[in-house]
Design a protein around this motif. Structure first.
Motif, PDB file in Angstrom:
ATOM      1  N   SER A 209     -27.134  18.236  47.148  1.00 49.53           N
ATOM      2  CA  SER A 209     -27.980  18.795  48.204  1.00 49.53           C
ATOM      3  C   SER A 209     -27.368  20.066  48.781  1.00 49.53           C
ATOM      4  O   SER A 209     -26.152  20.295  48.702  1.00 49.53           O
ATOM      5  CB  SER A 209     -28.192  17.764  49.319  1.00 49.53           C
ATOM      6  OG  SER A 209     -27.001  17.584  50.052  1.00 49.53           O
ATOM      7  N   ALA A 210     -28.213  20.873  49.381  1.00 50.07           N
ATOM      8  CA  ALA A 210     -27.761  22.126  50.001  1.00 50.07           C
ATOM      9  C   ALA A 210     -26.773  21.854  51.137  1.00 50.07           C
ATOM     10  O   ALA A 210     -25.826  22.621  51.334  1.00 50.07           O
ATOM     11  CB  ALA A 210     -28.961  22.907  50.519  1.00 50.07           C
ATOM     12  N   GLU A 211     -26.969  20.749  51.860  1.00 53.46           N
ATOM     13  CA  GLU A 211     -26.056  20.408  52.953  1.00 53.46           C
ATOM     14  C   GLU A 211     -24.657  20.105  52.428  1.00 53.46           C
ATOM     15  O   GLU A 211     -23.655  20.470  53.037  1.00 53.46           O
ATOM     16  CB  GLU A 211     -26.573  19.190  53.744  1.00 53.46           C
ATOM     17  CG  GLU A 211     -27.864  19.430  54.486  1.00 53.46           C
ATOM     18  CD  GLU A 211     -29.095  19.148  53.625  1.00 53.46           C
ATOM     19  OE1 GLU A 211     -28.948  18.608  52.515  1.00 53.46           O
ATOM     20  OE2 GLU A 211     -30.201  19.486  54.073  1.00 53.46           O
ATOM     21  N   VAL A 212     -24.588  19.438  51.277  1.00 53.26           N
ATOM     22  CA  VAL A 212     -23.281  19.125  50.680  1.00 53.26           C
ATOM     23  C   VAL A 212     -22.602  20.415  50.245  1.00 53.26           C
ATOM     24  O   VAL A 212     -21.405  20.612  50.500  1.00 53.26           O
ATOM     25  CB  VAL A 212     -23.433  18.135  49.509  1.00 53.26           C
ATOM     26  CG1 VAL A 212     -22.133  17.995  48.735  1.00 53.26           C
ATOM     27  CG2 VAL A 212     -23.897  16.770  50.024  1.00 53.26           C
ATOM     28  N   TRP A 213     -23.342  21.315  49.601  1.00 51.79           N
ATOM     29  CA  TRP A 213     -22.753  22.598  49.197  1.00 51.79           C
ATOM     30  C   TRP A 213     -22.245  23.360  50.416  1.00 51.79           C
ATOM     31  O   TRP A 213     -21.173  23.982  50.377  1.00 51.79           O
ATOM     32  CB  TRP A 213     -23.752  23.455  48.425  1.00 51.79           C
ATOM     33  CG  TRP A 213     -23.867  23.078  46.982  1.00 51.79           C
ATOM     34  CD1 TRP A 213     -24.975  22.637  46.337  1.00 51.79           C
ATOM     35  CD2 TRP A 213     -22.826  23.107  45.993  1.00 51.79           C
ATOM     36  NE1 TRP A 213     -24.692  22.389  45.020  1.00 51.79           N
ATOM     37  CE2 TRP A 213     -23.381  22.674  44.772  1.00 51.79           C
ATOM     38  CE3 TRP A 213     -21.477  23.453  46.010  1.00 51.79           C
ATOM     39  CZ2 TRP A 213     -22.651  22.572  43.596  1.00 51.79           C
ATOM     40  CZ3 TRP A 213     -20.749  23.360  44.834  1.00 51.79           C
ATOM     41  CH2 TRP A 213     -21.324  22.926  43.651  1.00 51.79           C
ATOM     42  N   ASP A 214     -22.998  23.302  51.498  1.00 50.74           N
ATOM     43  CA  ASP A 214     -22.575  23.970  52.730  1.00 50.74           C
ATOM     44  C   ASP A 214     -21.259  23.386  53.238  1.00 50.74           C
ATOM     45  O   ASP A 214     -20.353  24.126  53.612  1.00 50.74           O
ATOM     46  CB  ASP A 214     -23.676  23.835  53.788  1.00 50.74           C
ATOM     47  CG  ASP A 214     -23.363  24.618  55.038  1.00 50.74           C
ATOM     48  OD1 ASP A 214     -23.044  25.825  54.911  1.00 50.74           O
ATOM     49  OD2 ASP A 214     -23.434  24.041  56.137  1.00 50.74           O
ATOM     50  N   ARG A 215     -21.145  22.065  53.239  1.00 49.71           N
ATOM     51  CA  ARG A 215     -19.906  21.419  53.687  1.00 49.71           C
ATOM     52  C   ARG A 215     -18.755  21.792  52.754  1.00 49.71           C
ATOM     53  O   ARG A 215     -17.651  22.064  53.196  1.00 49.71           O
ATOM     54  CB  ARG A 215     -20.062  19.905  53.759  1.00 49.71           C
ATOM     55  CG  ARG A 215     -20.928  19.423  54.900  1.00 49.71           C
ATOM     56  CD  ARG A 215     -20.408  19.873  56.249  1.00 49.71           C
ATOM     57  NE  ARG A 215     -19.158  19.219  56.548  1.00 49.71           N
ATOM     58  CZ  ARG A 215     -18.236  19.687  57.363  1.00 49.71           C
ATOM     59  NH1 ARG A 215     -18.428  20.828  57.980  1.00 49.71           N
ATOM     60  NH2 ARG A 215     -17.127  19.036  57.575  1.00 49.71           N
ATOM     61  N   PHE A 216     -19.001  21.772  51.460  1.00 54.69           N
ATOM     62  CA  PHE A 216     -17.961  22.126  50.494  1.00 54.69           C
ATOM     63  C   PHE A 216     -17.450  23.545  50.743  1.00 54.69           C
ATOM     64  O   PHE A 216     -16.256  23.807  50.697  1.00 54.69           O
ATOM     65  CB  PHE A 216     -18.488  22.030  49.062  1.00 54.69           C
ATOM     66  CG  PHE A 216     -18.535  20.628  48.500  1.00 54.69           C
ATOM     67  CD1 PHE A 216     -18.216  19.517  49.271  1.00 54.69           C
ATOM     68  CD2 PHE A 216     -18.908  20.426  47.188  1.00 54.69           C
ATOM     69  CE1 PHE A 216     -18.258  18.239  48.737  1.00 54.69           C
ATOM     70  CE2 PHE A 216     -18.953  19.154  46.643  1.00 54.69           C
ATOM     71  CZ  PHE A 216     -18.630  18.058  47.418  1.00 54.69           C
ATOM     72  N   ASN A 217     -18.377  24.471  50.997  1.00 54.55           N
ATOM     73  CA  ASN A 217     -17.993  25.872  51.195  1.00 54.55           C
ATOM     74  C   ASN A 217     -17.289  26.116  52.528  1.00 54.55           C
ATOM     75  O   ASN A 217     -16.547  27.084  52.662  1.00 54.55           O
ATOM     76  CB  ASN A 217     -19.210  26.782  51.071  1.00 54.55           C
ATOM     77  CG  ASN A 217     -19.656  26.921  49.645  1.00 54.55           C
ATOM     78  OD1 ASN A 217     -18.845  27.044  48.733  1.00 54.55           O
ATOM     79  ND2 ASN A 217     -20.952  26.879  49.426  1.00 54.55           N
ATOM     80  N   ASN A 218     -17.524  25.264  53.511  1.00 54.73           N
ATOM     81  CA  ASN A 218     -16.906  25.446  54.828  1.00 54.73           C
ATOM     82  C   ASN A 218     -15.682  24.569  55.050  1.00 54.73           C
ATOM     83  O   ASN A 218     -15.057  24.648  56.099  1.00 54.73           O
ATOM     84  CB  ASN A 218     -17.937  25.171  55.937  1.00 54.73           C
ATOM     85  CG  ASN A 218     -19.009  26.228  55.950  1.00 54.73           C
ATOM     86  OD1 ASN A 218     -18.731  27.410  55.815  1.00 54.73           O
ATOM     87  ND2 ASN A 218     -20.245  25.801  56.093  1.00 54.73           N
ATOM     88  N   TYR A 219     -15.335  23.749  54.088  1.00 56.73           N
ATOM     89  CA  TYR A 219     -14.196  22.840  54.221  1.00 56.73           C
ATOM     90  C   TYR A 219     -12.917  23.540  53.742  1.00 56.73           C
ATOM     91  O   TYR A 219     -12.952  24.350  52.818  1.00 56.73           O
ATOM     92  CB  TYR A 219     -14.458  21.572  53.403  1.00 56.73           C
ATOM     93  CG  TYR A 219     -13.440  20.486  53.586  1.00 56.73           C
ATOM     94  CD1 TYR A 219     -13.264  19.860  54.809  1.00 56.73           C
ATOM     95  CD2 TYR A 219     -12.649  20.075  52.520  1.00 56.73           C
ATOM     96  CE1 TYR A 219     -12.335  18.856  54.977  1.00 56.73           C
ATOM     97  CE2 TYR A 219     -11.717  19.069  52.667  1.00 56.73           C
ATOM     98  CZ  TYR A 219     -11.566  18.459  53.900  1.00 56.73           C
ATOM     99  OH  TYR A 219     -10.626  17.467  54.064  1.00 56.73           O
TER     100      TYR A 219
END
Length: 158
Positions: free
Chosen positions: A50-60
């Motif tokens: 999901s886009a939310e998971v990609w967002d978390r991955f990129n901000n972690y």
């Protein structure tokens, strides 16, 4: 407390690798590599993220680098419902919104039920696949799973 003389004995080559937090452009390739790595082991089929998971991955910050990403992805692949990995499949340290427990309620009470249900569903899936692969032979299925026959029967009763 590592012995200095031993360090210099082992320190023949120094490799300086950038951390994963500095290599955000490598995340999609790394995730794809991990999915391919576990595709046969867990018979996972098609996977969407999901886009939310990609967002978390990129901000972690990824303090554990690739090993941490590998563990996060393995967990997500095991816990996902359907083909998409969503925020609920990630560990709490990565989930976008982590609910805090109510006063007097143990912290694990918010997630343990969901986790147990998913683990039981995964066990059920693995056991049924093993029994099918062993042509109904439960002893063969137990050997294939690496568990004792009594454990298999107990899990089947559950």
């Amino acid at each position: 407390t590592f012995r200095e003389d031993l360090f210099y004995r082992l320190n023949v080559f120094q490799l300086s690798l950038p951390s994963l937090k500095d290599q955000k452009e490598a995340l999609p390739s790394a995730v794809e590599f991990i999915i391919n790595k576990y595709s046969d082991t867990y018979d996972i089929g098609e996977v969407d993220i999901s886009a939310e998971v990609w967002d978390r991955f990129n901000n972690y910050a990824w303090p554990g680098n690739f090993r941490e990403l590998n563990n996060v992805m393995e967990r997500a692949l095991l816990l996902r419902d359907g083909k998409e990995i969503c925020l609920n499949d990630l560990p709490p340290s990565l989930a976008a919104e982590v609910q805090s427990p109510q006063v007097g309620e143990p912290e694990e009470a918010l997630t343990i039920g969901d986790f147990k249900m998913r683990v039981q569903a995964f066990e059920k899936h693995l056991i049924s696949q093993a029994i099918k692969a062993a042509d109904g032979d439960r002893r063969g299925a137990a050997q294939c799973l690496g568990i004792g026959l009594s454990t298999l029967y107990r899990k089947l009763e559950e």
